[in-house]
Design a protein around this motif. Structure first.
Motif, PDB file in Angstrom:
ATOM      1  N   LEU A  30      20.792   9.909  52.672  1.00  0.00           N
ATOM      2  CA  LEU A  30      20.946  11.363  52.699  1.00  0.00           C
ATOM      3  C   LEU A  30      21.904  11.853  51.614  1.00  0.00           C
ATOM      4  O   LEU A  30      21.677  12.905  50.989  1.00  0.00           O
ATOM      5  CB  LEU A  30      21.427  11.812  54.077  1.00  0.00           C
ATOM      6  CG  LEU A  30      20.401  11.707  55.211  1.00  0.00           C
ATOM      7  CD1 LEU A  30      21.056  11.983  56.550  1.00  0.00           C
ATOM      8  CD2 LEU A  30      19.240  12.647  54.964  1.00  0.00           C
ATOM      9  N   ASN A  43      20.073  11.683  48.391  1.00  0.00           N
ATOM     10  CA  ASN A  43      19.110  12.792  48.359  1.00  0.00           C
ATOM     11  C   ASN A  43      19.797  14.094  47.968  1.00  0.00           C
ATOM     12  O   ASN A  43      19.272  14.874  47.175  1.00  0.00           O
ATOM     13  CB  ASN A  43      18.434  12.963  49.722  1.00  0.00           C
ATOM     14  CG  ASN A  43      17.319  11.971  49.954  1.00  0.00           C
ATOM     15  OD1 ASN A  43      16.816  11.372  49.025  1.00  0.00           O
ATOM     16  ND2 ASN A  43      16.943  11.806  51.204  1.00  0.00           N
ATOM     17  N   HIS A  44      20.968  14.311  48.527  1.00  0.00           N
ATOM     18  CA  HIS A  44      21.710  15.538  48.213  1.00  0.00           C
ATOM     19  C   HIS A  44      22.170  15.538  46.750  1.00  0.00           C
ATOM     20  O   HIS A  44      22.057  16.552  46.048  1.00  0.00           O
ATOM     21  CB  HIS A  44      22.910  15.672  49.155  1.00  0.00           C
ATOM     22  CG  HIS A  44      23.748  16.863  48.894  1.00  0.00           C
ATOM     23  ND1 HIS A  44      23.323  18.140  49.148  1.00  0.00           N
ATOM     24  CD2 HIS A  44      25.001  16.976  48.370  1.00  0.00           C
ATOM     25  CE1 HIS A  44      24.273  18.991  48.806  1.00  0.00           C
ATOM     26  NE2 HIS A  44      25.314  18.302  48.330  1.00  0.00           N
ATOM     27  N   ASP A 103      19.225  15.908  44.452  1.00  0.00           N
ATOM     28  CA  ASP A 103      18.476  17.129  44.761  1.00  0.00           C
ATOM     29  C   ASP A 103      16.998  16.801  45.016  1.00  0.00           C
ATOM     30  O   ASP A 103      16.092  17.398  44.451  1.00  0.00           O
ATOM     31  CB  ASP A 103      18.624  18.153  43.628  1.00  0.00           C
ATOM     32  CG  ASP A 103      18.380  19.567  44.108  1.00  0.00           C
ATOM     33  OD1 ASP A 103      18.500  19.794  45.331  1.00  0.00           O
ATOM     34  OD2 ASP A 103      18.071  20.431  43.261  1.00  0.00           O
ATOM     35  N   SER A 104      16.799  15.790  45.861  1.00  0.00           N
ATOM     36  CA  SER A 104      15.455  15.331  46.199  1.00  0.00           C
ATOM     37  C   SER A 104      15.394  15.079  47.699  1.00  0.00           C
ATOM     38  O   SER A 104      16.410  15.004  48.377  1.00  0.00           O
ATOM     39  CB  SER A 104      15.159  14.037  45.428  1.00  0.00           C
ATOM     40  OG  SER A 104      13.960  13.457  45.882  1.00  0.00           O
ATOM     41  N   SER A 105      14.172  14.948  48.201  1.00  0.00           N
ATOM     42  CA  SER A 105      14.044  14.668  49.632  1.00  0.00           C
ATOM     43  C   SER A 105      13.691  13.207  49.912  1.00  0.00           C
ATOM     44  O   SER A 105      13.646  12.796  51.073  1.00  0.00           O
ATOM     45  CB  SER A 105      12.975  15.583  50.249  1.00  0.00           C
ATOM     46  OG  SER A 105      11.722  15.331  49.640  1.00  0.00           O
TER      47      SER A 105
END
Length: 126
Positions: free
Chosen positions: A68, A71-72, A75-77
């Motif tokens: 997570l 991801n942050h 800037d991706s999921s």
């Protein structure tokens, strides 16, 4: 013709009874030692299982946290979880291909050295 007794008939039943008592006592001692070793093994196994479960859960949650976080930052999921997955795949490849089994054999030899055939602590070495 009369046979001489010399009291040996009186001593033999006592000797046999003493020998049987000694054998029974040794069997009881061996049973108690086995019971004690089983109890110790059970406690150790339970301790290892609980530690393993805690370590497994820690690794899972730290991996989720790092995924997570990545991801942050990216800037991706999904890229954060992909990077964490690649780290684990690389670790698996290194363990399967790169690490020699002799390393694990050495650790096992040190861990289990003299655990089965220990000398009896109650009897002094002659």
């Amino acid at each position: 013709m009369a046979t001489q007794d010399n009291g040996t008939r009186e001593k033999n039943p006592n000797l046999i009874e003493n020998l049987m008592g000694y054998i029974d006592t040794r069997i009881d001692i061996i049973r108690l030692e086995i019971q004690e070793k089983l109890k110790t093994s059970f406690v150790s196994l339970l301790h290892v299982l609980l530690l393993g479960f805690a370590a497994f859960m820690s690794i899972i949650f730290v991996s989720i946290f790092l995924g997570l976080l990545l991801n942050h930052l990216l800037d991706s999921s999904f890229w954060g979880f992909g990077i964490i997955a690649l780290i684990y795949v690389a670790l698996l490849v290194i363990l399967v291909i790169g690490v020699d089994k002799k390393v694990f054999q050495g650790v096992a030899d040190k861990a289990f050295d003299n655990t089965i055939y220990k000398t009896d602590k109650r009897e002094p070495n002659v």
